[in-house]
Design a protein around this motif. Structure first.
Motif, mmCIF file in Angstrom:
data_model
loop_
_atom_site.group_PDB
_atom_site.id
_atom_site.type_symbol
_atom_site.label_atom_id
_atom_site.label_comp_id
_atom_site.label_asym_id
_atom_site.label_seq_id
_atom_site.Cartn_x
_atom_site.Cartn_y
_atom_site.Cartn_z
ATOM 1 N N LEU A 121 40.208 59.358 -29.398
ATOM 2 C CA LEU A 121 38.992 59.295 -28.396
ATOM 3 C C LEU A 121 38.093 57.907 -28.614
ATOM 4 O O LEU A 121 37.956 57.267 -27.682
ATOM 5 C CB LEU A 121 37.773 60.260 -28.344
ATOM 6 C CG LEU A 121 36.819 60.385 -27.276
ATOM 7 C CD1 LEU A 121 37.457 60.338 -25.832
ATOM 8 C CD2 LEU A 121 35.816 61.516 -27.392
ATOM 9 N N SER B 26 36.060 72.190 -22.089
ATOM 10 C CA SER B 26 35.674 72.062 -23.224
ATOM 11 C C SER B 26 36.875 72.535 -24.244
ATOM 12 O O SER B 26 37.071 72.154 -25.287
ATOM 13 C CB SER B 26 34.411 73.118 -23.846
ATOM 14 O OG SER B 26 34.330 74.168 -23.242
ATOM 15 N N THR C 148 38.295 69.288 -24.370
ATOM 16 C CA THR C 148 37.795 68.180 -25.241
ATOM 17 C C THR C 148 37.559 68.532 -26.562
ATOM 18 O O THR C 148 37.671 67.599 -27.466
ATOM 19 C CB THR C 148 36.121 67.840 -24.785
ATOM 20 O OG1 THR C 148 35.482 69.090 -24.571
ATOM 21 C CG2 THR C 148 36.131 67.443 -23.185
ATOM 22 N N ILE D 47 40.655 67.214 -28.325
ATOM 23 C CA ILE D 47 40.901 65.790 -28.495
ATOM 24 C C ILE D 47 40.777 65.320 -29.855
ATOM 25 O O ILE D 47 39.736 65.446 -30.399
ATOM 26 C CB ILE D 47 39.933 64.958 -27.626
ATOM 27 C CG1 ILE D 47 40.135 65.205 -26.078
ATOM 28 C CG2 ILE D 47 40.126 63.422 -27.784
ATOM 29 C CD1 ILE D 47 39.092 64.628 -25.244
ATOM 30 N N ILE E 207 31.022 63.951 -27.654
ATOM 31 C CA ILE E 207 32.105 64.307 -26.819
ATOM 32 C C ILE E 207 33.189 65.493 -27.660
ATOM 33 O O ILE E 207 33.329 66.427 -27.154
ATOM 34 C CB ILE E 207 32.948 63.467 -25.953
ATOM 35 C CG1 ILE E 207 31.622 62.958 -25.216
ATOM 36 C CG2 ILE E 207 33.926 64.091 -25.324
ATOM 37 C CD1 ILE E 207 32.391 61.556 -24.460
ATOM 38 N N SER E 208 33.670 64.907 -28.632
ATOM 39 C CA SER E 208 34.607 65.935 -29.435
ATOM 40 C C SER E 208 34.106 67.046 -30.052
ATOM 41 O O SER E 208 34.948 68.220 -30.097
ATOM 42 C CB SER E 208 35.382 64.942 -30.498
ATOM 43 O OG SER E 208 35.989 63.927 -29.962
#
Lengths: 320, 327, 298
Positions: B151, B140, B143, B146, B201-202
């Motif tokens: 993304l 994480s 992620t 990012i 996700i981000s």
């Protein structure tokens, strides 16, 4: 014997803190009168919650009193600020209970002792370094060279308290308030620190306010002793007098509790919690625990009265 | 009650602050950007609209305090001026058309991201011996760093262009008529999956790490040990004892996180040409449509402040200490 | 992304642990080593840019949209620039702006957090309310609006603007830590020693929350790099400068996605994420340093 010179006098000193909002207050220092003379050591004895530490911090003016006066020689220093307060701090210093907490973990021994030398005594460079070295020497930390660049965590508890004492001396004070200076230390090194304080007192003609919960060490160190309970001064006398003839039931209780004492006092009530410090309380604060309690004690305000020249007490029994 | 009043007070102050920032920003900027704008639109929009813009951005001889009061008055009446890009549509109309898309996208993604992040955080703290539980926090950190828009680009490239699984722009197929009907709703969902995945996700990693850290802290407390010794079943220990207390401090960092997620949503919308406030804000910026830009900024700020207020109210309900002490 | 530093947990008292050097302790943590390794790798790339590539990042000499090969390790852009050259020179801008923004935010955070906590009273109330407002006003939209007004500005201004919008969290964290340190005996002792306020704040209190400051700095740099990339990506920075953000801007403008030119947009984005991860791991490790309970778990 000449009349002793008065240095600091607290007059009807009151310190209070708000609790939980809604205008409720506790009063850890409740109408206290106290005089400190030159080169004299006054012991303040009481249990935790008696307000003795708050009193000490107010005398040093870390705290500001809500009422009353604090006379430093001829000035009232109760509410001074800024430059005047800084000036006062040069004369009245403090040694704290926990040398772990009172020394900055991020600064060296030299830094901490040099700070008051620089700020109060305006010394710098070689003069400052010499002064720090002689201070460390004075508190028995020699050779100073080995210690000056060390951090507090590299020292033993006794060494730390010596550094704290050196820092208090660095401002060249007239009074040092020592707040339980040995209670956090190992028993084996307490005597050494007390010995050091005694020597300093005699060499430098310093006045001491020695705050402790332990009557025995107060007697060892002090010329006069005040006993505090729940924010009030309940008895004040010379060390010898208070040992021989304790008047307040609470003092007697303390006497009976100290080791090696032949004193026998009636057993006190101990089921009560800590003393009530709230502003709304009435009567004698010790009444709930007092073995000699009378009905009047729970209602009437008990005044502190001087019975003899040097001996005063706040107890209705003493008036009989 | 005191807590509620306190928070309502803060909400009002922060709303006022956002409006004030909005007022002073264009007036503080060097080289008066609005002058060139006015020159550019001279003759293309009506004189009265132009005059309104002059007033809005302080090209007038009225004193500042007067401008400020007039501005606040307009705001209170929902008057944000006229959009130049969509002239003669008002800024309010443009906002009204785009805000629901953003609220839907950001709201749904945040709920999924928080739920998933907290669950994974609890898992990661509880099964400290497992490889996955140990890998999760490190993953994480990646992620969470990012960039949202990058993304989004990767998704568009891989799943849009290369594989062709998902549409890569707009919120629904333009041939459909918006309304409550099957094809339209399916189209909206189909279009929404990639942007939502991007946001989830981000932003997942932050919740995960925060929750895990708090859980690890709390699992070391004596009362957990005591509950364990007392024979409280593991599941109850994990959820009722540890997780419940671990969630509380997270609410305090929600304020910043929500702003971050909204920022990410704006960027995601821009990549996907998703017709929300982020995309509109970008369009407004590209066209130097300052009235629209300011209106959108204010609206975004207000939405975030309200969301934050809602969370604080919820927090007050969850944590009895806050409720009583009113701190 | 939320901050990993929890305030209450970070009571910084190294003295009770018989500490080794904090720097050595930091590098004992594998997370710190990996994080620092990533960071150092990119710094090295940025410093050695002229050694790594012979090409000028701006020159448009080459055939556009070439896939990676021996001459162009990362291919070429739609404008015929060498991607590797853009990437390594871009690292300079991105890292510099990100770190500068992080430093700015940290400096403001220290002042806006410590001063009010030390002074107390109305001053504290006003400043901390202001901090809380800045904290809840969403940063990126604000940044975009400011970016729109000061169109096409230099990297330095961008760094300062990012820093000025990103200090509030740190101020809040440092404020509450200062509040808990200001009543410590050693601070009282410094006051008794006659030390002036700025000495107490910066020499007595600040050194005892260095780990919080460093953790905050790591986090602010991460924020700075992401924010810079976002601004540049939207064309609100200086589009003629070479940075990872402008690479992504030009990649979008040049329809890199449609042309399948993955080598153009993958390296800068991936690197932003990796540098961010590096800062995040270091932040983690600093946090662990001051919070032993997290240590045993990792």
């Amino acid at each position: 014997m000449s009349e002793p010179i008065e240095v600091l006098r607290a007059e009807n000193l009151v310190v209070r803190f708000p609790v939980g909002g809604r205008g409720r207050w506790i009063v850890p220092v409740d109408n206290i009168n106290l005089t400190i003379h030159q080169a004299e050591s006054v012991g303040i004895v009481g249990e935790s919650g008696s307000g003795k530490t708050t009193l000490g911090r107010t005398l040093v003016r870390i705290l500001e009193p809500a009422k009353g006066r604090l006379h430093w020689h001829t000035h009232d220093v109760a509410h001074i600020r800024g430059r005047a307060l800084r000036h006062y701090h040069a004369a009245v210093q403090m040694v704290f209970q926990d040398p772990f907490a009172s020394l900055n973990p991020a600064r060296t021994v030299f830094d901490q002792v040099a700070l008051p030398v620089r700020c109060h005594r305006r010394m710098s460079g070689a003069a400052q370094a010499d002064r720090v070295e002689s201070l460390l020497d004075q508190v028995g930390l020699s050779p100073a060279r080995d210690l000056r660049e060390k951090y507090p965590h590299e020292l033993s508890g006794g060494q730390r308290q010596r550094v704290a004492i050196a820092r208090a001396l660095a401002a060249d004070p007239q009074i040092i308030v020592a707040d339980e200076p040995v209670s956090m230390l190992d028993v084996s090194i307490r005597a050494g620190i007390l010995q050091l304080l005694t020597e300093l007192k005699e060499q430098l003609a310093l006045s001491f306010v020695f705050i402790t919960h332990d009557l025995a060490s107060a007697r060892y160190f002090s010329t006069r002793i005040g006993v505090m309970y729940a924010g009030q001064l309940v008895e004040m006398a010379t060390a010898a007098d208070i040992t021989r003839r304790p008047l307040h039931p609470y003092t007697r209780l303390l006497m009976a509790a100290s080791p090696g004492s032949g004193m026998k006092a009636p057993l006190p009530e101990t089921t009560q919690g800590s003393p009530d410090l709230s502003a709304q309380r009435r009567g004698c604060p010790f009444a709930p625990r007092c073995p000699l309690v009378m009905d009047r004690c729970r209602q009437a305000t008990v005044e502190f009265r001087w019975l003899a020249d040097q001996h005063g007490v706040a107890c209705l029994r003493s008036e009989e | 009650m005191k807590y509620v009043l306190n928070r309502v007070g803060f909400l009002l102050i922060s709303l006022w602050a956002a409006a004030t920032i909005n007022f002073f920003l264009p007036r503080m900027m060097p080289g008066n950007p609005v002058d060139s704008l006015i020159a550019r639109f001279q003759g293309r929009i009506s004189g009265s609209a132009l005059h309104a813009i002059e007033l809005q951005f302080g090209i007038t001889h009225q004193p500042l305090w007067f401008q400020y009061l007039a501005y606040l008055n307009h705001l209170l009446h929902g008057n944000f001026g006229v959009s130049l890009t969509y002239y003669p549509a008002s800024v309010m109309t443009v906002i009204g058309n785009s805000l629901p898309w953003t609220l839907g996208l950001a709201g749904l993604s945040t709920v999924i991201s928080v739920a998933l992040g907290l669950a994974l955080g609890i898992y990661s703290a509880w099964h400290r011996k497992g490889w996955l539980a140990n890998a999760l926090p490190t993953m994480s950190t990646f992620t969470a760093a990012i960039p949202f828009f990058w993304l989004a680009m990767i998704f568009v490239y891989l799943l849009g262009y290369l594989l062709g699984w998902f549409p890569t722009d707009h919120a629904y197929t333009s041939s459909l008529v918006p309304g409550i009907n099957g094809p339209f709703i399916l189209s909206v969902l189909h279009h929404g999956i990639l942007p939502a995945c991007t946001i989830v996700i981000s932003s997942l990693g932050g919740w995960l790490m925060n929750m895990r850290n708090n859980m690890v802290q709390i699992l070391g407390e004596d009362y957990i040990l005591f509950a364990q010794a007392k024979g409280v079943p593991d599941r109850a220990l994990m959820l009722r004892y540890a997780a419940r207390n671990a969630i509380l401090p997270i609410a305090t960092s929600f304020a910043m996180s929500i702003g971050f997620v909204v920022g990410g949503t704006l960027l995601t919308e821009i990549v996907f040409s998703y017709p929300g406030v982020g995309y509109q804000l970008f369009t407004a910026i590209e066209n130097s449509d300052y009235p629209l830009m300011q209106g959108l900024f204010l609206m975004i700020a207000v939405s975030v402040l309200l969301a934050n207020f809602a969370v604080e109210m919820l927090y007050g309900r969850l944590d009895p200490r806050v409720r009583r002490s009113g701190v | 992304m939320t901050v990993i530093t929890s305030v209450a947990s970070t009571s910084v008292d190294p003295s009770r642990r018989g500490r080794t050097s904090p720097i050595r302790q930091f590098f004992k943590d594998p997370k710190a080593r990996v994080g620092f390794g990533i960071f150092a790798f990119f710094v090295l790339i940025a410093l050695l840019a002229p050694v790594i590539t012979p090409y000028n990042p701006q020159s448009t000499l080459f055939i556009p949209l070439q896939a990676p090969d021996a001459r162009h390790w990362l291919g070429t852009t739609g404008n015929g620039q060498d991607v590797l050259a853009q990437f390594v020179y871009g690292a300079r801008t991105s890292l510099t702006v990100g770190i500068l923004a992080g430093l700015t935010a940290t400096a403001i955070g220290i002042v806006m957090g410590m001063l009010p906590a030390y002074r107390g009273g109305t001053f504290d109330l006003v400043v901390s309310t202001f901090t809380n407002i800045i904290l809840v006003v969403p940063g990126l939209p604000l940044l975009l609006v400011i970016g729109a007004y000061i169109h096409q500005t230099g990297s330095l201004v961008i760094a300062l603007v990012i820093g000025m919008t990103g200090w509030a969290w740190q101020a809040r964290v440092l404020r509450s830590q200062t509040l808990s340190l200001v009543s410590r005996d050693y601070v009282v002792a410094a006051r008794l020693a006659g030390a002036p306020d700025q000495h107490i704040i910066f020499r007595e209190i600040l050194p005892n929350m260095l780990s919080l400051v460093v953790a905050g700095l790591m986090y602010s740099c991460l924020y700075g790099i992401l924010a810079e990339a976002s601004l540049e990506f939207l064309g609100l920075g200086n589009i003629n400068a070479t940075s990872w953000g402008t690479m992504l801007y030009w990649a979008t403008q040049g329809a890199a996605l449609l042309n399948g030119a993955w080598w153009w947009f993958v390296p800068p984005g991936l690197s932003i994420a990796l540098v961010g991860m590096g800062f995040s791991l270091m932040n983690f490790a600093v946090d662990t340093l001051s919070n032993p309970r997290l240590r045993e778990s990792s």
